[in-house]
Scaffold this motif. Structure first.
Motif, PDB file in Angstrom:
ATOM      1  N   GLY A 126       0.801  -1.218   0.000  1.00 46.99           N
ATOM      2  CA  GLY A 126       0.000   0.000   0.000  1.00 46.99           C
ATOM      3  C   GLY A 126       0.830   1.262   0.000  1.00 46.99           C
ATOM      4  O   GLY A 126       0.413   2.292  -0.552  1.00 46.99           O
ATOM      5  N   VAL A 127       2.022   1.209   0.589  1.00 48.65           N
ATOM      6  CA  VAL A 127       2.912   2.374   0.580  1.00 48.65           C
ATOM      7  C   VAL A 127       3.322   2.713  -0.852  1.00 48.65           C
ATOM      8  O   VAL A 127       3.263   3.878  -1.288  1.00 48.65           O
ATOM      9  CB  VAL A 127       4.133   2.122   1.470  1.00 48.65           C
ATOM     10  N   ASP A 128       3.728   1.688  -1.606  1.00 52.82           N
ATOM     11  CA  ASP A 128       4.113   1.920  -3.009  1.00 52.82           C
ATOM     12  C   ASP A 128       2.909   2.336  -3.853  1.00 52.82           C
ATOM     13  O   ASP A 128       3.012   3.205  -4.725  1.00 52.82           O
ATOM     14  CB  ASP A 128       4.741   0.657  -3.590  1.00 52.82           C
ATOM     15  N   GLY A 129       1.747   1.703  -3.598  1.00 56.40           N
ATOM     16  CA  GLY A 129       0.558   2.048  -4.373  1.00 56.40           C
ATOM     17  C   GLY A 129       0.091   3.467  -4.127  1.00 56.40           C
ATOM     18  O   GLY A 129      -0.350   4.155  -5.060  1.00 56.40           O
ATOM     19  N   THR A 130       0.200   3.915  -2.872  1.00 59.62           N
ATOM     20  CA  THR A 130      -0.195   5.295  -2.564  1.00 59.62           C
ATOM     21  C   THR A 130       0.691   6.293  -3.288  1.00 59.62           C
ATOM     22  O   THR A 130       0.204   7.288  -3.862  1.00 59.62           O
ATOM     23  CB  THR A 130      -0.124   5.534  -1.050  1.00 59.62           C
ATOM     24  N   PHE A 131       1.986   6.047  -3.294  1.00 56.18           N
ATOM     25  CA  PHE A 131       2.899   6.945  -4.004  1.00 56.18           C
ATOM     26  C   PHE A 131       2.588   6.965  -5.498  1.00 56.18           C
ATOM     27  O   PHE A 131       2.570   8.035  -6.131  1.00 56.18           O
ATOM     28  CB  PHE A 131       4.347   6.506  -3.771  1.00 56.18           C
ATOM     29  N   THR A 132       2.320   5.798  -6.078  1.00 53.73           N
ATOM     30  CA  THR A 132       2.048   5.727  -7.517  1.00 53.73           C
ATOM     31  C   THR A 132       0.780   6.465  -7.884  1.00 53.73           C
ATOM     32  O   THR A 132       0.742   7.234  -8.862  1.00 53.73           O
ATOM     33  CB  THR A 132       1.952   4.261  -7.954  1.00 53.73           C
ATOM     34  N   LEU A 133      -0.281   6.262  -7.126  1.00 52.32           N
ATOM     35  CA  LEU A 133      -1.550   6.935  -7.435  1.00 52.32           C
ATOM     36  C   LEU A 133      -1.444   8.446  -7.284  1.00 52.32           C
ATOM     37  O   LEU A 133      -1.950   9.210  -8.119  1.00 52.32           O
ATOM     38  CB  LEU A 133      -2.650   6.383  -6.539  1.00 52.32           C
ATOM     39  N   LEU A 138      -0.883  13.934  -9.726  1.00 52.69           N
ATOM     40  CA  LEU A 138      -0.144  15.192  -9.863  1.00 52.69           C
ATOM     41  C   LEU A 138       0.432  15.344 -11.266  1.00 52.69           C
ATOM     42  O   LEU A 138       0.567  16.465 -11.770  1.00 52.69           O
ATOM     43  CB  LEU A 138       0.968  15.254  -8.825  1.00 52.69           C
ATOM     44  N   GLY A 139       0.775  14.226 -11.897  1.00 57.91           N
ATOM     45  CA  GLY A 139       1.238  14.314 -13.282  1.00 57.91           C
ATOM     46  C   GLY A 139       0.163  14.844 -14.208  1.00 57.91           C
ATOM     47  O   GLY A 139       0.424  15.687 -15.080  1.00 57.91           O
ATOM     48  N   ALA A 140      -1.074  14.372 -14.032  1.00 56.68           N
ATOM     49  CA  ALA A 140      -2.174  14.866 -14.854  1.00 56.68           C
ATOM     50  C   ALA A 140      -2.464  16.342 -14.576  1.00 56.68           C
ATOM     51  O   ALA A 140      -2.702  17.127 -15.495  1.00 56.68           O
ATOM     52  CB  ALA A 140      -3.422  14.018 -14.603  1.00 56.68           C
ATOM     53  N   VAL A 141      -2.425  16.731 -13.305  1.00 57.30           N
ATOM     54  CA  VAL A 141      -2.695  18.128 -12.949  1.00 57.30           C
ATOM     55  C   VAL A 141      -1.612  19.050 -13.510  1.00 57.30           C
ATOM     56  O   VAL A 141      -1.908  20.138 -14.042  1.00 57.30           O
ATOM     57  CB  VAL A 141      -2.809  18.273 -11.424  1.00 57.30           C
ATOM     58  N   GLY A 208      10.172   1.861  -9.698  1.00 56.01           N
ATOM     59  CA  GLY A 208       9.491   2.246 -10.939  1.00 56.01           C
ATOM     60  C   GLY A 208       8.375   3.246 -10.722  1.00 56.01           C
ATOM     61  O   GLY A 208       7.940   3.909 -11.679  1.00 56.01           O
ATOM     62  N   ALA A 209       7.903   3.378  -9.468  1.00 53.90           N
ATOM     63  CA  ALA A 209       6.869   4.377  -9.179  1.00 53.90           C
ATOM     64  C   ALA A 209       7.361   5.795  -9.408  1.00 53.90           C
ATOM     65  O   ALA A 209       6.550   6.714  -9.563  1.00 53.90           O
ATOM     66  CB  ALA A 209       6.389   4.204  -7.741  1.00 53.90           C
ATOM     67  N   LEU A 210       8.675   5.991  -9.445  1.00 55.88           N
ATOM     68  CA  LEU A 210       9.210   7.328  -9.699  1.00 55.88           C
ATOM     69  C   LEU A 210       8.901   7.816 -11.111  1.00 55.88           C
ATOM     70  O   LEU A 210       8.947   9.021 -11.380  1.00 55.88           O
ATOM     71  CB  LEU A 210      10.724   7.335  -9.466  1.00 55.88           C
ATOM     72  N   LEU A 211       8.594   6.883 -12.002  1.00 54.94           N
ATOM     73  CA  LEU A 211       8.284   7.269 -13.392  1.00 54.94           C
ATOM     74  C   LEU A 211       6.802   7.534 -13.608  1.00 54.94           C
ATOM     75  O   LEU A 211       6.405   7.882 -14.727  1.00 54.94           O
ATOM     76  CB  LEU A 211       8.746   6.157 -14.344  1.00 54.94           C
ATOM     77  N   ALA A 212       5.989   7.359 -12.573  1.00 49.47           N
ATOM     78  CA  ALA A 212       4.543   7.550 -12.754  1.00 49.47           C
ATOM     79  C   ALA A 212       4.213   9.005 -13.080  1.00 49.47           C
ATOM     80  O   ALA A 212       3.369   9.284 -13.944  1.00 49.47           O
ATOM     81  CB  ALA A 212       3.807   7.099 -11.492  1.00 49.47           C
ATOM     82  N   TRP A 213       4.851   9.942 -12.388  1.00 49.86           N
ATOM     83  CA  TRP A 213       4.562  11.370 -12.620  1.00 49.86           C
ATOM     84  C   TRP A 213       4.927  11.795 -14.037  1.00 49.86           C
ATOM     85  O   TRP A 213       4.075  12.338 -14.757  1.00 49.86           O
ATOM     86  CB  TRP A 213       5.281  12.202 -11.571  1.00 49.86           C
TER      87      TRP A 213
END
Length: 256
Positions: A126-133, A138-141, A208-213
């Motif tokens: 859940g920690v990784d999922g929260t960061f990814t979501l 924020l990327g979309a905004v 890999g969550a760092l690339l979500a934004w």
């Protein structure tokens, strides 16, 4: 039998047989004067005015190319810095909303041992999922904000959006870890005592969550540009006329 139709009078500067007549001295002087008035460009006799229009059209075409590479680079730099600073918001939200991983400590012999209190829990995921979501949102905004500020887009602006998103993710990761519980779990276990539950340090296991934004920012900006971005005008709305072929006054070719 009916009398043949009388052919229309030839245009100015043409012979009745479809050939070109050399202009008189007065016509050449008038054409030279018209050409000099059109930005100093003179063409063949009778086409000086057309050349002047071409110059004006050329100037208008270059003015629509954009604000210039120096201005685009300056705007891209400002965009990258502004997007990267958004990582502060992501880091705070991640620290606030991420689930806590419970730990507990015990003494085995002369050593302290720290282990998970709930071995079947999914808090770490859940920690990784929260960061990814949060990063995707924020990327979309950020992509929407950049598009509204500068609709014309451009390659430097898109690159700045991606670089700023990556820097913002890195900043959010380090800030969340710094705001979270202490990293030295053994010292923390000694501080709270044996068998007492405490929170594990905030940790991003899936890098890999760092690339979500940046991924979300580029995709959303590309979609907005494709749907609502400005369209380039057609530089050739009509096929250019072949000036080497004599034309009749009604627009048809001679002999047609």
């Amino acid at each position: 039998m009916s009398a043949p139709l009388t052919p229309p009078p030839p245009p100015h500067g043409r012979s009745p047989h479809g050939g070109w007549q050399p202009p008189s001295a007065g016509q050449a002087a008038a054409a030279s004067a018209d050409g000099s008035a059109g930005h100093g460009r003179t063409g063949p006799a009778g086409f000086a005015g057309h050349g002047g229009q071409g110059d004006h059209a050329g100037h208008g075409w270059y003015e629509q190319d954009g604000p210039g590479m120096r201005t685009e680079l300056r705007e891209a730099t400002v965009t990258a810095v502004a997007v990267a600073l958004g990582g502060v918001l992501l880091g705070v939200l991640w620290w606030w909303l991420a689930p806590r991983v419970p730990l507990t400590g015990d003494v085995v012999g002369d050593n302290w041992v720290v282990y998970l209190k709930d071995t079947e829990g999914e808090q770490a995921i859940g920690v990784d999922g929260t960061f990814t979501l949060l990063a995707l949102g924020l990327g979309a905004v950020s992509a929407l904000a950049v598009f509204l500020v500068r609709r014309s887009g451009g390659v430097p602006l898109v690159v700045a959006l991606g670089v700023g998103g990556l820097l913002g993710s890195l900043l959010a990761w380090r800030l969340g870890v710094w705001l979270g519980p202490a990293q030295d779990v053994v010292a923390h276990a000694k501080q709270v005592g044996t068998g007492v539950t405490f929170d594990a340090p905030l940790k991003l296991s899936a890098k890999g969550a760092l690339l979500a934004w940046p991924f979300a920012g580029l995709v959303v900006h590309l979609g907005l540009t494709a749907l609502f971005g400005p369209r380039d005008p057609d530089p050739f709305p009509f096929p250019p006329a072949d000036l080497s072929v004599p034309q009749r006054p009604d627009g048809g070719a001679p002999g047609a």
